[in-house]
Design a protein around this motif. Sequence first.
Motif, PDB file in Angstrom:
ATOM      1  N   GLU A  64     -28.540 -66.369  30.669  1.00  0.00           N
ATOM      2  CA  GLU A  64     -28.906 -65.567  29.500  1.00  0.00           C
ATOM      3  C   GLU A  64     -27.677 -64.809  29.032  1.00  0.00           C
ATOM      4  N   PHE A  65     -27.520 -64.659  27.713  1.00  0.00           N
ATOM      5  CA  PHE A  65     -26.396 -63.903  27.169  1.00  0.00           C
ATOM      6  C   PHE A  65     -26.497 -62.453  27.604  1.00  0.00           C
ATOM      7  N   ASP A  66     -25.419 -61.922  28.164  1.00  0.00           N
ATOM      8  CA  ASP A  66     -25.384 -60.551  28.664  1.00  0.00           C
ATOM      9  C   ASP A  66     -24.220 -59.831  28.002  1.00  0.00           C
ATOM     10  N   ARG A  67     -24.517 -58.916  27.105  1.00  0.00           N
ATOM     11  CA  ARG A  67     -23.467 -58.220  26.362  1.00  0.00           C
ATOM     12  C   ARG A  67     -22.794 -57.169  27.227  1.00  0.00           C
ATOM     13  N   ASP A  68     -21.482 -57.214  27.281  1.00  0.00           N
ATOM     14  CA  ASP A  68     -20.693 -56.205  27.981  1.00  0.00           C
ATOM     15  C   ASP A  68     -20.620 -54.955  27.097  1.00  0.00           C
ATOM     16  N   MET A  69     -21.211 -53.874  27.566  1.00  0.00           N
ATOM     17  CA  MET A  69     -21.248 -52.645  26.771  1.00  0.00           C
ATOM     18  C   MET A  69     -20.275 -51.590  27.294  1.00  0.00           C
ATOM     19  N   ASN A  70     -19.251 -52.007  28.010  1.00  0.00           N
ATOM     20  CA  ASN A  70     -18.244 -51.080  28.509  1.00  0.00           C
ATOM     21  C   ASN A  70     -17.096 -50.991  27.517  1.00  0.00           C
ATOM     22  N   TYR A  71     -16.989 -49.864  26.857  1.00  0.00           N
ATOM     23  CA  TYR A  71     -15.971 -49.647  25.848  1.00  0.00           C
ATOM     24  C   TYR A  71     -15.060 -48.499  26.270  1.00  0.00           C
ATOM     25  N   ILE A  72     -13.966 -48.325  25.547  1.00  0.00           N
ATOM     26  CA  ILE A  72     -13.127 -47.148  25.753  1.00  0.00           C
ATOM     27  C   ILE A  72     -13.968 -45.942  25.331  1.00  0.00           C
ATOM     28  N   PRO A  73     -14.287 -45.042  26.246  1.00  0.00           N
ATOM     29  CA  PRO A  73     -15.355 -44.062  25.980  1.00  0.00           C
ATOM     30  C   PRO A  73     -14.930 -42.835  25.180  1.00  0.00           C
ATOM     31  N   ASP A  74     -13.680 -42.727  24.777  1.00  0.00           N
ATOM     32  CA  ASP A  74     -13.186 -41.528  24.110  1.00  0.00           C
ATOM     33  C   ASP A  74     -13.961 -41.245  22.821  1.00  0.00           C
ATOM     34  N   ARG A  75     -14.080 -39.961  22.503  1.00  0.00           N
ATOM     35  CA  ARG A  75     -14.690 -39.528  21.251  1.00  0.00           C
ATOM     36  C   ARG A  75     -13.714 -38.644  20.482  1.00  0.00           C
ATOM     37  N   ILE A  76     -13.888 -38.600  19.151  1.00  0.00           N
ATOM     38  CA  ILE A  76     -13.121 -37.704  18.287  1.00  0.00           C
ATOM     39  C   ILE A  76     -14.086 -36.647  17.782  1.00  0.00           C
ATOM     40  N   VAL A  77     -13.842 -35.372  18.143  1.00  0.00           N
ATOM     41  CA  VAL A  77     -14.826 -34.319  17.912  1.00  0.00           C
ATOM     42  C   VAL A  77     -14.171 -33.088  17.288  1.00  0.00           C
ATOM     43  N   ARG A  78     -15.011 -32.224  16.727  1.00  0.00           N
ATOM     44  CA  ARG A  78     -14.504 -30.999  16.095  1.00  0.00           C
ATOM     45  C   ARG A  78     -13.889 -30.053  17.114  1.00  0.00           C
ATOM     46  N   ASP A  79     -14.491 -29.948  18.298  1.00  0.00           N
ATOM     47  CA  ASP A  79     -13.999 -29.026  19.321  1.00  0.00           C
ATOM     48  C   ASP A  79     -13.714 -29.808  20.605  1.00  0.00           C
ATOM     49  N   PRO A  80     -12.473 -30.250  20.779  1.00  0.00           N
ATOM     50  CA  PRO A  80     -12.141 -31.015  21.983  1.00  0.00           C
ATOM     51  C   PRO A  80     -11.626 -30.156  23.128  1.00  0.00           C
ATOM     52  N   SER A  81     -11.874 -28.832  23.059  1.00  0.00           N
ATOM     53  CA  SER A  81     -11.251 -27.910  24.012  1.00  0.00           C
ATOM     54  C   SER A  81     -11.662 -28.189  25.451  1.00  0.00           C
ATOM     55  N   ALA A  82     -12.828 -28.773  25.658  1.00  0.00           N
ATOM     56  CA  ALA A  82     -13.256 -29.075  27.029  1.00  0.00           C
ATOM     57  C   ALA A  82     -12.436 -30.201  27.644  1.00  0.00           C
ATOM     58  N   GLY A  83     -11.746 -30.973  26.820  1.00  0.00           N
ATOM     59  CA  GLY A  83     -10.913 -32.052  27.336  1.00  0.00           C
ATOM     60  C   GLY A  83     -11.656 -33.350  27.560  1.00  0.00           C
ATOM     61  N   SER A  84     -12.882 -33.237  28.080  1.00  0.00           N
ATOM     62  CA  SER A  84     -13.713 -34.425  28.304  1.00  0.00           C
ATOM     63  C   SER A  84     -15.154 -33.974  28.461  1.00  0.00           C
ATOM     64  N   GLU A  85     -16.051 -34.943  28.424  1.00  0.00           N
ATOM     65  CA  GLU A  85     -17.459 -34.671  28.658  1.00  0.00           C
ATOM     66  C   GLU A  85     -18.061 -35.873  29.370  1.00  0.00           C
ATOM     67  N   PRO A  86     -19.087 -35.677  30.178  1.00  0.00           N
ATOM     68  CA  PRO A  86     -19.705 -36.827  30.843  1.00  0.00           C
ATOM     69  C   PRO A  86     -20.617 -37.590  29.887  1.00  0.00           C
ATOM     70  N   ASP A  87     -20.643 -38.902  30.022  1.00  0.00           N
ATOM     71  CA  ASP A  87     -21.604 -39.680  29.246  1.00  0.00           C
ATOM     72  C   ASP A  87     -22.898 -39.809  30.040  1.00  0.00           C
ATOM     73  N   GLU A  88     -23.798 -40.683  29.578  1.00  0.00           N
ATOM     74  CA  GLU A  88     -25.111 -40.812  30.204  1.00  0.00           C
ATOM     75  C   GLU A  88     -25.024 -41.245  31.675  1.00  0.00           C
ATOM     76  N   SER A  89     -23.977 -41.971  32.010  1.00  0.00           N
ATOM     77  CA  SER A  89     -23.830 -42.452  33.391  1.00  0.00           C
ATOM     78  C   SER A  89     -22.941 -41.563  34.242  1.00  0.00           C
ATOM     79  N   GLY A  90     -22.439 -40.469  33.646  1.00  0.00           N
ATOM     80  CA  GLY A  90     -21.573 -39.563  34.389  1.00  0.00           C
ATOM     81  C   GLY A  90     -20.099 -39.861  34.239  1.00  0.00           C
ATOM     82  N   GLN A  91     -19.746 -40.928  33.513  1.00  0.00           N
ATOM     83  CA  GLN A  91     -18.349 -41.256  33.282  1.00  0.00           C
ATOM     84  C   GLN A  91     -17.743 -40.269  32.306  1.00  0.00           C
ATOM     85  N   ASP A  92     -16.489 -39.875  32.548  1.00  0.00           N
ATOM     86  CA  ASP A  92     -15.817 -38.932  31.657  1.00  0.00           C
ATOM     87  C   ASP A  92     -15.491 -39.583  30.324  1.00  0.00           C
TER      88      ASP A  92
END
Length: 346
Positions: A21-49
């Motif tokens: 069965e076709f299985d889509r790879d959903m692993n992308y470069i997780p970076d975001r561009i945001v108004r306030d990046p002062s935290a440096g990073s944030e966890p996604d749904e799986s806990g990845q920075d």
Amino acid sequence: MTSDTSTDHSTTGAYVHAGQEFDRDMNYIPDRIVRDPSAGSEPDESGQDRPLWPVEAGRYRLVVAKACPWANRAIIVRRLLGLEDAISIGYCGPTHDKRSWTFDLDPGGVDPVLGIERIQEAYLKRYPDYPRGITVPAIVEIASGEVVTNDFPWITHDFSTEWVDHHREGAPDLWPADVRDEMDDVMKRIFTEVNNGVYRCGFAGSQETYEAAYDRLWTALDWLEERLADRRFLMGDSITEADVRLFTTLARFDAVYHSHFKASRQKLTEMPVLWAYARDLYQTPGFGETIDFEQIKQHYYVVQTDINPTQIVPVGPDPAVWLTEHGREALGGRPFGDGTPPSPEA
């Protein structure tokens, strides 16, 4: 969306594997561009920075291909929100080799801002051993020439929610708070069953997996036909990102997915509600002018040689049918809500 690797999750170079069965790879470069990046990073749904970058007009370039439905989303959202002066855009051509999308539409085959021939160069500049598919859409930092992110659902989300200081006056609200929870559920079903469902059909590795994918796809399309029968847009009276995400698949349905991906129970033109809805969006400023049917067909039929080894590109269907009357105005609504349509393209 990508170009290479056996885990390819793109409109390009995905491979048919016998029995699978076709299985889509959903692993992308997780970076975001945001108004306030002062935290440096944030966890996604799986806990990845997720590293955070600052919103800054003129700092980034959006790299897309009109052939790709995932990139087409970003083209539409950027246009609807009026972000043209804040983030520039570079267009790759519809066909490419296994290495990556190329800028063959530009003079000399070089992007005039980034100075590169392939988007792959921006990936490898940041990650010399980048192991995954080279995808569009991608955002590149112009000064460094390095890719920032290719996480396509977040790119358009953040255009709406983080780039607000650069929206044009009258930009529509594509993520309205009062329907956001339901919209998340609708978009999830559209992605898994329709956007990805056509690929599950096209790249099925056995009759059994194909028929299972086919049933799932048409169950979802029947659900959408019913949902849109008495409402002009997916979430009600106005366009949201949910409509953008569905539209890019519908725009490619008869030209590609019906035959090339064997999604063949009916053509879109034979589904009265979805066909009228799709034409309504196509004729709405910000949508139809982003569609290039010739590039779409060239991409799928030339690049995906597992499915179409002859690389023959069909002549039809006639795109003029997209401009015929749709009658959806009878349902009322205001496509742009309290906002206004984007100005005509120069």
